[in-house]
Design a protein around this motif. Structure first.
Motif, mmCIF file in Angstrom:
data_model
loop_
_atom_site.group_PDB
_atom_site.id
_atom_site.type_symbol
_atom_site.label_atom_id
_atom_site.label_comp_id
_atom_site.label_asym_id
_atom_site.label_seq_id
_atom_site.Cartn_x
_atom_site.Cartn_y
_atom_site.Cartn_z
ATOM 1 N N ARG A 200 -19.502 10.117 7.551
ATOM 2 C CA ARG A 200 -18.959 11.031 6.318
ATOM 3 C C ARG A 200 -17.292 11.011 6.305
ATOM 4 O O ARG A 200 -16.687 10.681 5.527
ATOM 5 N N ALA A 201 -16.944 11.441 7.618
ATOM 6 C CA ALA A 201 -15.687 11.453 7.709
ATOM 7 C C ALA A 201 -14.767 10.102 7.703
ATOM 8 O O ALA A 201 -13.752 10.315 6.968
ATOM 9 N N ALA A 202 -15.374 9.311 8.368
ATOM 10 C CA ALA A 202 -14.697 8.156 8.313
ATOM 11 C C ALA A 202 -14.854 7.255 6.847
ATOM 12 O O ALA A 202 -13.808 6.645 6.623
ATOM 13 N N THR A 203 -15.779 7.589 6.199
ATOM 14 C CA THR A 203 -15.682 6.960 4.953
ATOM 15 C C THR A 203 -14.932 7.487 4.000
ATOM 16 O O THR A 203 -14.265 6.937 3.110
ATOM 17 N N ARG A 204 -14.795 9.051 4.032
ATOM 18 C CA ARG A 204 -13.890 9.612 3.244
ATOM 19 C C ARG A 204 -12.326 9.272 3.595
ATOM 20 O O ARG A 204 -11.328 9.069 2.793
ATOM 21 N N LEU A 205 -11.993 8.947 4.936
ATOM 22 C CA LEU A 205 -10.888 8.560 5.278
ATOM 23 C C LEU A 205 -10.488 7.211 4.551
ATOM 24 O O LEU A 205 -9.275 6.980 4.192
ATOM 25 N N LEU A 206 -11.433 6.242 4.704
ATOM 26 C CA LEU A 206 -11.267 5.011 3.759
ATOM 27 C C LEU A 206 -11.185 5.074 2.473
ATOM 28 O O LEU A 206 -10.169 4.594 1.945
ATOM 29 N N VAL A 207 -11.910 5.709 1.713
ATOM 30 C CA VAL A 207 -11.620 5.998 0.308
ATOM 31 C C VAL A 207 -10.226 6.467 0.154
ATOM 32 O O VAL A 207 -9.481 6.113 -0.722
ATOM 33 N N VAL A 208 -9.857 7.531 0.829
ATOM 34 C CA VAL A 208 -8.617 8.504 0.619
ATOM 35 C C VAL A 208 -7.514 7.423 0.692
ATOM 36 O O VAL A 208 -6.571 7.492 0.015
ATOM 37 N N ILE A 209 -7.330 6.605 1.717
ATOM 38 C CA ILE A 209 -6.158 5.736 1.925
ATOM 39 C C ILE A 209 -6.293 4.547 0.992
ATOM 40 O O ILE A 209 -5.129 4.143 0.533
ATOM 41 N N VAL A 210 -7.536 4.052 0.566
ATOM 42 C CA VAL A 210 -7.428 3.033 -0.378
ATOM 43 C C VAL A 210 -7.037 3.499 -2.020
ATOM 44 O O VAL A 210 -6.227 2.837 -2.425
ATOM 45 N N LEU A 211 -7.332 4.699 -2.028
ATOM 46 C CA LEU A 211 -6.937 5.346 -3.377
ATOM 47 C C LEU A 211 -5.492 5.783 -3.325
ATOM 48 O O LEU A 211 -4.841 5.800 -4.515
ATOM 49 N N ALA A 212 -5.140 6.131 -2.439
ATOM 50 C CA ALA A 212 -3.820 6.935 -2.479
ATOM 51 C C ALA A 212 -2.542 5.914 -2.235
ATOM 52 O O ALA A 212 -1.620 5.870 -3.072
ATOM 53 N N THR A 213 -2.849 4.789 -1.541
ATOM 54 C CA THR A 213 -1.753 3.781 -1.449
ATOM 55 C C THR A 213 -1.428 3.162 -2.783
ATOM 56 O O THR A 213 -0.188 3.244 -2.911
ATOM 57 N N PRO A 214 -2.249 2.710 -3.645
ATOM 58 C CA PRO A 214 -1.622 2.131 -4.639
ATOM 59 C C PRO A 214 -0.862 2.993 -5.694
ATOM 60 O O PRO A 214 0.102 2.708 -6.481
ATOM 61 N N ALA A 215 -1.375 4.322 -5.542
ATOM 62 C CA ALA A 215 -0.537 5.374 -6.505
ATOM 63 C C ALA A 215 1.015 5.425 -5.821
ATOM 64 O O ALA A 215 1.814 5.596 -6.590
ATOM 65 N N LEU A 216 0.990 5.308 -4.517
ATOM 66 C CA LEU A 216 2.314 5.673 -3.901
ATOM 67 C C LEU A 216 3.224 4.462 -4.025
ATOM 68 O O LEU A 216 4.441 4.413 -4.303
ATOM 69 N N LEU A 217 2.382 3.126 -3.990
ATOM 70 C CA LEU A 217 3.162 1.882 -4.182
ATOM 71 C C LEU A 217 3.761 1.657 -5.744
ATOM 72 O O LEU A 217 4.813 1.265 -5.966
ATOM 73 N N LEU A 218 2.937 2.159 -6.569
ATOM 74 C CA LEU A 218 3.172 2.003 -8.022
ATOM 75 C C LEU A 218 4.519 2.608 -8.269
ATOM 76 O O LEU A 218 5.327 2.568 -8.809
ATOM 77 N N ALA A 219 4.337 4.014 -7.748
ATOM 78 C CA ALA A 219 5.402 4.887 -7.999
ATOM 79 C C ALA A 219 6.679 4.563 -7.419
ATOM 80 O O ALA A 219 7.802 4.690 -7.948
ATOM 81 N N GLY A 220 6.476 4.065 -6.238
ATOM 82 C CA GLY A 220 7.588 3.405 -5.487
ATOM 83 C C GLY A 220 8.340 2.415 -6.225
ATOM 84 O O GLY A 220 9.602 2.400 -6.155
ATOM 85 N N VAL A 221 7.594 1.592 -6.629
ATOM 86 C CA VAL A 221 8.340 0.371 -7.495
ATOM 87 C C VAL A 221 8.965 0.900 -8.851
ATOM 88 O O VAL A 221 10.146 0.638 -9.145
ATOM 89 N N LEU A 222 8.281 1.985 -9.412
ATOM 90 C CA LEU A 222 8.828 2.542 -10.580
ATOM 91 C C LEU A 222 10.455 3.433 -10.081
ATOM 92 O O LEU A 222 11.155 3.053 -11.082
ATOM 93 N N ALA A 223 10.343 3.989 -9.119
ATOM 94 C CA ALA A 223 11.320 4.876 -8.801
ATOM 95 C C ALA A 223 12.452 3.817 -8.329
ATOM 96 O O ALA A 223 13.736 3.847 -8.639
ATOM 97 N N ALA A 224 12.119 2.696 -7.744
ATOM 98 C CA ALA A 224 13.169 1.612 -7.519
ATOM 99 C C ALA A 224 13.633 1.215 -8.624
ATOM 100 O O ALA A 224 14.916 0.789 -8.656
ATOM 101 N N ARG A 225 12.857 0.833 -9.414
ATOM 102 C CA ARG A 225 13.505 0.350 -10.987
ATOM 103 C C ARG A 225 14.416 1.331 -11.437
ATOM 104 O O ARG A 225 15.481 0.987 -12.350
ATOM 105 N N ILE A 226 14.085 2.712 -11.432
ATOM 106 C CA ILE A 226 14.909 3.906 -12.139
ATOM 107 C C ILE A 226 16.244 3.923 -11.440
ATOM 108 O O ILE A 226 17.229 4.085 -11.824
ATOM 109 N N GLU A 227 16.200 3.688 -9.995
ATOM 110 C CA GLU A 227 17.221 3.674 -9.177
ATOM 111 C C GLU A 227 18.412 2.455 -9.589
ATOM 112 O O GLU A 227 19.563 2.832 -9.628
#
Lengths: 240, 455
Positions: free
Chosen positions: B144-171
């Motif tokens: 359970r714990a390991a699967t949750r960690l796997l799901v969390v990081i795979v879901l979180a990274t795209p959100a951070l990366l897309l926001a990062g690309v957007l922020a760089a464009r705004i900069e």
């Protein structure tokens, strides 16, 4: 044969790719048999290479298939290993039965969820578009991401969860690769995807230990196991 | 052709852990030797990072600079892991800890060498994925714990990366500032997942329940802190995110959710590991609030709170691991009488846990108090609400201590052995350090100012 396949993939029209992606992602979300899921995932990687091939260098697009190939190899070997042991195990039931014990979702429920999810994705595509992303990339990205999420919700099996996560990741990469086609980013993303498959494979083996080891330990902390079952030398062996 | 510029010894803090990992792997069965070697690698890497940090350069067009905040974070993490490795030689946290820790330390170091937000996030994801294997080593059959960690990081990274690309464009183009709320939402989703903001918090208590306790504490020390540093860095570099990107609202509501959720859940929890996780959530909440109030109170305050968190994490991690090892469980029902057999472990666990809640005289108090004081000036009702939520967390600890102090049948008590001598010494040292930090908090201020100047 590989060359023929690649030529076929790169000759596909955008609509054909879109339909292919829709079907393969939906298969990952609702199918139960791991072989069907991995086959759909494999096709998905090829279609994604074809899709992003119009926006980035063909070599960059092909790395998606290459990374996908590695991921599939890892997952397929794991799936086959577990399946073999399940088939010959003394424990009653099949691998699929075990999953149904955890989340007893029937096929009709899955199809209903798919229909509702489809409505949600179409609405999202209508409502949320961006100037800097082509709609031809946005729709598959939403679809793959959405189907990945649906598949995660419909399963607790680590192998299927991994396939779902890779589908979600594919949706993201459809959007991201044209925005950030740098070599370094591509290399790290590929590494992360292969690691995701490796971790998923490891968790699949651990989750099916009762089929793989004659005396698989119960789901309790190591310290809670009866001391008689482990000598000090074994302590190191029992942990990873 | 070499990827990194010469001389290679200047990059030793980065490559040394990678080189040491295979050697430690070969020696993994000899736990004491492996632990000493692992600890030596961390101490040496940390020392080199302090005395001669790697020079500035570029790799495939991406700038490589180790800035002050990540540098101090890596040094602190190195010492943290050195202590953890020595402890694990006596009370095993899974043999994979010894070869994996240097590898993961190296990957986290690589992540922070890059200035580029995008690369940092992807490399941190690689490290997180590797760390999942360590969490899984605590329990077999349950994933359970390991699967949750796997799901969390795979879901979180795209959100951070897309926001990062957007922020760089705004900069790059100020006309795109209308996209700032979208970037803010992306960052909000991504950071909420990796920082376990309620309602995305379920993975942390699960890791604390299923994983080895020291690994759970390390996970928070390494990744929780790494993402907090990433957040601090982001807010410092792109201040427009706070206003136009709705960052202020997101940070404050995230902080409040963490404190309220953590406090309430801690009160009703019956597993000591999960209780610990909820108190960590409260601490994270204060830190997130502190970052949100950064313009008013300065970034020194959250940085100071991060320092206190490091000490509390190693102390509580070691203490919890010892309690679990000796009592063979962390369920409150099964802990009756254990406090009399391992009193020092309970003292360490309390000291660390109450530090997360910012109780006076604990290392966490000064940072929490400064944040709370500012909040009282801004919104008195909200501040009182946060105090109440924090007190609920304290009550959770009182409940757990009460359970551990209950009398138990003599046959049960006979099965619980006292702490080993080496662990007793380590716990005493850590308790002294934590007490000093609580009593003389300004002692770490020069280090905090050094970091804050780099923002």
């Amino acid at each position: 044969m590989v060359e023929t396949l690649l030529r076929f993939l790169f000759s596909m029209t955008a609509d054909q790719i879109l339909i292919g992606l829709a079907m393969t992602a939906a298969a990952v979300a609702v199918a139960v048999d791991w072989r069907v899921i991995l086959f759909a995932l494999g096709l998905q990687y090829g279609l994604i290479s074809a899709l992003v091939g119009d926006y980035v260098l063909p070599q960059v697009a092909l790395t998606k298939s290459l990374v996908g190939g590695f991921c599939l190899l890892i997952l397929y070997r794991t799936g086959r290993h577990v399946q073999k042991r399940v088939d010959t195990s003394a424990f009653p039931g099949t691998w699929i039965d075990q999953q149904h014990e955890l989340l007893p979702f029937s096929t009709s429920f899955r199809l209903l969820a798919l229909a509702m999810w489809t409505l949600g994705i179409v609405t999202l595509f209508d409502q949320l578009r961006f100037d800097f992303v082509s709609p031809q990339l946005l729709l598959p990205a939403y679809w793959l991401g959405g189907m990945g999420l649906l598949a995660i919700m419909l399963t607790r099996d680590p192998l299927k969860t991994t396939a779902a996560l890779l589908t979600f990741e594919n949706g993201f990469e459809v959007l991201f690769t044209p925005l950030e086609p740098g070599l370094l980013v591509l290399a790290f993303l590929g590494t992360a995807n292969i690691l995701t498959a490796l971790v998923g494979a490891y968790l699949t083996v651990v989750a099916n230990l009762r089929y793989l080891e004659p005396f698989a330990p119960a789901s309790r902390p190591l310290e809670a196991m009866p001391p008689a079952l482990r000598s000090p030398e074994e302590q190191g062996e029992e942990l990873l | 052709m070499t990827l990194l510029p010469q001389p290679a010894w200047l990059w030793m803090p980065v490559w040394l852990p990678f080189v040491a990992a295979p050697v430690v792997y070969i020696l993994r069965r000899h736990e004491l030797i492996a632990a000493i070697l692992t600890a030596a690698v961390f101490v040496l890497s940390s020392y080199l990072l302090w005395t001669s940090p790697p020079p500035e350069t570029t790799l495939l067009g991406r700038p490589i600079v180790l800035e002050r905040v990540p540098r101090v974070l890596l040094i602190a993490l190195g010492f943290w892991m050195a202590v953890g490795a020595l402890y694990a030689a006596r009370i095993s946290q899974g043999w994979s800890l010894f070869p994996f820790w240097p590898l993961l330390f190296g990957v986290v170091a690589v992540a922070f060498m890059f200035q580029d937000f995008i690369v940092r996030v992807i490399v941190l994801k690689v490290a997180w994925l590797g760390a999942i294997l360590l969490v899984q080593s605590g329990v077999k059959a349950s994933t359970r714990a390991a699967t949750r960690l796997l799901v969390v990081i795979v879901l979180a990274t795209p959100a951070l990366l897309l926001a990062g690309v957007l922020a760089a464009r705004i900069e790059a183009n100020a006309n795109l500032i209308t996209l700032a709320p979208l970037a803010g939402i992306g960052f909000g989703i991504g950071f909420s997942l990796v920082l376990a903001v309620v309602p995305f918090h379920a993975w942390l208590p699960q890791v604390a329940e299923d994983g080895p306790p020291l690994i759970a504490a390390w996970f928070v020390a390494a990744f929780g802190t790494a993402y907090l540093v990433l957040l601090i860095d982001l807010v410092g570099r792109m201040p427009w995110l706070l206003e136009e990107g709705r960052g202020l609202t997101l940070l404050r509501s995230g902080g409040i959710l963490l404190i309220a959720g953590g406090g309430i859940l801690a009160l009703v929890e019956t597993h000591v590991g999960r209780l610990w996780a909820y108190s960590v959530l409260v601490d994270t909440g204060y830190l997130v609030l502190g970052i949100g109030l950064g313009r008013l109170i300065g970034m020194e305050v959250p940085l100071m709170a991060v320092g206190a968190r490091f000490v509390a994490l190693i102390l509580s991690g070691v203490a919890l691991a010892t309690i679990r090892h000796r009592a063979m469980s962390l369920e409150m029902d099964e802990l009756a009488g254990s406090a009399s057999k391992v009193p020092l472990s309970y003292l360490g666990w309390l000291s660390g846990g109450l530090s997360f809640l910012g109780v006076p005289l604990s290392p966490g108090f000064p940072g929490h108090w400064l944040i709370l004081r500012q909040l009282f000036a801004l919104d008195i009702r909200l501040a009182w609400g946060i105090v109440v939520a924090t007190l609920l967390g304290v009550l959770g600890y009182v409940r757990a201590l009460n359970a551990a102090l209950r009398t138990a049948p003599p046959e049960r008590l006979e099965t619980i052995e006292p702490e080993p001598m080496s662990v007793t010494v380590l716990l005493l040292m850590l308790i002294v350090v934590a007490s000093l930090m609580g009593l003389v908090p300004h002692a770490i201020m020069p280090l905090v100012r050094f970091m804050a100047q780099g923002l």
